[in-house]
Design a protein around this motif. Sequence first.
Motif, PDB file in Angstrom:
ATOM      1  N   UNK A  61     -33.971 -22.346  78.468  1.00  0.00           N
ATOM      2  CA  UNK A  61     -34.237 -20.940  78.784  1.00  0.00           C
ATOM      3  C   UNK A  61     -34.821 -20.198  77.578  1.00  0.00           C
ATOM      4  N   UNK A  62     -34.993 -20.915  76.478  1.00  0.00           N
ATOM      5  CA  UNK A  62     -35.622 -20.304  75.306  1.00  0.00           C
ATOM      6  C   UNK A  62     -34.653 -19.615  74.360  1.00  0.00           C
ATOM      7  N   UNK A  63     -33.352 -19.783  74.591  1.00  0.00           N
ATOM      8  CA  UNK A  63     -32.368 -19.096  73.755  1.00  0.00           C
ATOM      9  C   UNK A  63     -32.158 -19.797  72.427  1.00  0.00           C
ATOM     10  N   UNK A  64     -31.810 -19.032  71.411  1.00  0.00           N
ATOM     11  CA  UNK A  64     -31.304 -19.590  70.161  1.00  0.00           C
ATOM     12  C   UNK A  64     -29.875 -20.062  70.432  1.00  0.00           C
ATOM     13  N   UNK A  65     -29.507 -21.191  69.824  1.00  0.00           N
ATOM     14  CA  UNK A  65     -28.215 -21.786  70.133  1.00  0.00           C
ATOM     15  C   UNK A  65     -27.477 -22.219  68.868  1.00  0.00           C
ATOM     16  N   UNK A  66     -26.175 -21.962  68.859  1.00  0.00           N
ATOM     17  CA  UNK A  66     -25.280 -22.568  67.873  1.00  0.00           C
ATOM     18  C   UNK A  66     -24.399 -23.522  68.663  1.00  0.00           C
ATOM     19  N   UNK A  67     -24.459 -24.806  68.357  1.00  0.00           N
ATOM     20  CA  UNK A  67     -23.663 -25.791  69.084  1.00  0.00           C
ATOM     21  C   UNK A  67     -22.673 -26.467  68.154  1.00  0.00           C
ATOM     22  N   UNK A  68     -21.395 -26.221  68.408  1.00  0.00           N
ATOM     23  CA  UNK A  68     -20.357 -26.794  67.551  1.00  0.00           C
ATOM     24  C   UNK A  68     -19.542 -27.784  68.372  1.00  0.00           C
ATOM     25  N   UNK A  69     -19.604 -29.035  68.007  1.00  0.00           N
ATOM     26  CA  UNK A  69     -18.831 -30.061  68.706  1.00  0.00           C
ATOM     27  C   UNK A  69     -18.643 -31.232  67.761  1.00  0.00           C
ATOM     28  N   UNK A  70     -17.519 -31.932  67.966  1.00  0.00           N
ATOM     29  CA  UNK A  70     -17.167 -32.985  67.020  1.00  0.00           C
ATOM     30  C   UNK A  70     -18.185 -34.129  67.030  1.00  0.00           C
ATOM     31  N   UNK A  71     -18.118 -34.945  65.999  1.00  0.00           N
ATOM     32  CA  UNK A  71     -18.970 -36.120  65.875  1.00  0.00           C
ATOM     33  C   UNK A  71     -18.767 -37.028  67.089  1.00  0.00           C
ATOM     34  N   UNK A  72     -19.859 -37.532  67.630  1.00  0.00           N
ATOM     35  CA  UNK A  72     -19.772 -38.437  68.772  1.00  0.00           C
ATOM     36  C   UNK A  72     -19.845 -37.737  70.119  1.00  0.00           C
ATOM     37  N   UNK A  73     -20.042 -36.417  70.108  1.00  0.00           N
ATOM     38  CA  UNK A  73     -20.044 -35.669  71.372  1.00  0.00           C
ATOM     39  C   UNK A  73     -21.421 -35.632  72.043  1.00  0.00           C
ATOM     40  N   UNK A  74     -22.427 -36.210  71.396  1.00  0.00           N
ATOM     41  CA  UNK A  74     -23.755 -36.263  72.024  1.00  0.00           C
ATOM     42  C   UNK A  74     -24.665 -35.097  71.685  1.00  0.00           C
ATOM     43  N   UNK A  75     -24.433 -34.501  70.527  1.00  0.00           N
ATOM     44  CA  UNK A  75     -25.239 -33.339  70.130  1.00  0.00           C
ATOM     45  C   UNK A  75     -26.721 -33.712  69.988  1.00  0.00           C
ATOM     46  N   UNK A  76     -26.997 -34.880  69.415  1.00  0.00           N
ATOM     47  CA  UNK A  76     -28.394 -35.268  69.141  1.00  0.00           C
ATOM     48  C   UNK A  76     -29.275 -35.168  70.386  1.00  0.00           C
ATOM     49  N   UNK A  77     -28.890 -35.884  71.444  1.00  0.00           N
ATOM     50  CA  UNK A  77     -29.715 -35.864  72.651  1.00  0.00           C
ATOM     51  C   UNK A  77     -29.770 -34.459  73.235  1.00  0.00           C
ATOM     52  N   UNK A  78     -28.699 -33.683  73.025  1.00  0.00           N
ATOM     53  CA  UNK A  78     -28.645 -32.320  73.528  1.00  0.00           C
ATOM     54  C   UNK A  78     -29.761 -31.435  73.011  1.00  0.00           C
ATOM     55  N   UNK A  79     -30.274 -31.738  71.816  1.00  0.00           N
ATOM     56  CA  UNK A  79     -31.455 -30.979  71.373  1.00  0.00           C
ATOM     57  C   UNK A  79     -32.734 -31.808  71.419  1.00  0.00           C
ATOM     58  N   UNK A  80     -32.612 -33.142  71.287  1.00  0.00           N
ATOM     59  CA  UNK A  80     -33.814 -33.984  71.295  1.00  0.00           C
ATOM     60  C   UNK A  80     -34.538 -33.924  72.652  1.00  0.00           C
ATOM     61  N   UNK A  81     -33.793 -34.007  73.749  1.00  0.00           N
ATOM     62  CA  UNK A  81     -34.459 -33.971  75.069  1.00  0.00           C
ATOM     63  C   UNK A  81     -35.199 -32.656  75.300  1.00  0.00           C
ATOM     64  N   UNK A  82     -34.555 -31.497  75.127  1.00  0.00           N
ATOM     65  CA  UNK A  82     -35.313 -30.252  75.333  1.00  0.00           C
ATOM     66  C   UNK A  82     -36.489 -30.105  74.364  1.00  0.00           C
ATOM     67  N   UNK A  83     -36.348 -30.632  73.161  1.00  0.00           N
ATOM     68  CA  UNK A  83     -37.448 -30.523  72.198  1.00  0.00           C
ATOM     69  C   UNK A  83     -38.630 -31.383  72.652  1.00  0.00           C
ATOM     70  N   UNK A  84     -38.352 -32.591  73.137  1.00  0.00           N
ATOM     71  CA  UNK A  84     -39.432 -33.442  73.652  1.00  0.00           C
ATOM     72  C   UNK A  84     -40.129 -32.728  74.819  1.00  0.00           C
ATOM     73  N   UNK A  85     -39.337 -32.176  75.717  1.00  0.00           N
ATOM     74  CA  UNK A  85     -39.898 -31.476  76.882  1.00  0.00           C
ATOM     75  C   UNK A  85     -40.760 -30.288  76.435  1.00  0.00           C
ATOM     76  N   UNK A  86     -40.223 -29.510  75.524  1.00  0.00           N
ATOM     77  CA  UNK A  86     -40.924 -28.357  74.963  1.00  0.00           C
ATOM     78  C   UNK A  86     -42.309 -28.763  74.434  1.00  0.00           C
ATOM     79  N   UNK A  87     -42.322 -29.870  73.708  1.00  0.00           N
ATOM     80  CA  UNK A  87     -43.572 -30.325  73.103  1.00  0.00           C
ATOM     81  C   UNK A  87     -44.542 -30.859  74.156  1.00  0.00           C
ATOM     82  N   UNK A  88     -44.026 -31.575  75.155  1.00  0.00           N
ATOM     83  CA  UNK A  88     -44.936 -32.143  76.161  1.00  0.00           C
ATOM     84  C   UNK A  88     -45.647 -31.040  76.945  1.00  0.00           C
ATOM     85  N   UNK A  89     -45.034 -29.870  77.020  1.00  0.00           N
ATOM     86  CA  UNK A  89     -45.687 -28.753  77.706  1.00  0.00           C
ATOM     87  C   UNK A  89     -46.860 -28.199  76.898  1.00  0.00           C
ATOM     88  N   UNK A  90     -46.889 -28.504  75.587  1.00  0.00           N
ATOM     89  CA  UNK A  90     -47.936 -27.941  74.725  1.00  0.00           C
ATOM     90  C   UNK A  90     -48.959 -28.971  74.264  1.00  0.00           C
TER      91      UNK A  90
END
Length: 239
Positions: A61-90
């Motif tokens: 939705x274009x929001x700035x986000x602070x994501x706090x979650x312990x190690x192993x919770x899947x944070x990486x994909x949580x930003x990698x997927x939207x970033x890939x999508x964001x880029x493919x649109x451009x």
Amino acid sequence: KNQINKLLAELGIRIAGYQPEKPVSSFGHMGFPDRLLERIRKVGFLDPTPIQSTAIPQILAGRDVIGIAQTGSGKTAGFVWPIIYHVTKQRPLKYGDGPMALIMAPTRELCQQLYAEVRKFAKNYDSFRVGICFGGVNMYEQGKELKMGVEILVATPGRLIDHVKKGNTELSKCTIICLDEADRMLELGFEPQVRSICNHVRPDKQCLFFSATFKKVIERLATEVLNDPVKLTQGQIGQ
Ligand code: ADP
Ligand code: MG
């Protein structure tokens, strides 16, 4: 509103911020393109983790986000997927263009992991250009790669600044910045570099902070750099 709170309670996530998006608990309902969904399934992931369910809708939705979650919770994909999508649109990228998305991490090892993760999920897109740069190695080879143009750049802050100063890359096309392991980044003393990079990039950029812990220093930087963020906290961290 009650429904959102019920979902959040089930996921063990707290949300703070103005009018956050609803969590989405299946990949098929996130709005991702088929090429990306195909890769996610191929990798063997069945459902999003709680931090992914809650962070991804905010990021899309274009929001700035602070994501706090312990190690192993899947944070990486949580930003990698939207970033890939964001880029493919451009896409497509023109030869020599600077990155549309920047992912910053505190160490070489972490940069290498993030780089591998981006490539793994961007595999269905033709000649997706992912760049990487970190300190402790010769600038020249890295600079050559960067000069050809990258769509997503994974970097440690100090080395990125060196490359920008040398003219090997520039950040005028960058519309999204993500800080991974923000806590370690600040502990290692990268705050001035991170601030300088964030201030250098266009003011309408989207900005994401991910971390396993949330301390005063992160809060201070977030207040300065982020715009009306949605803050997500998993479990009891930072209470
Ligand atoms: P964090 O950055 O929060 O410490 P990672 O992003 O490194 O966590 O993810 C931890 C592990 O969980 C990785 O091995 C990753 O491949 C895996 N993983 C991530 N998302 C999912 C998912 N939706 N389903 C199953 N496994 C996942
Ligand atoms: Mg991580």
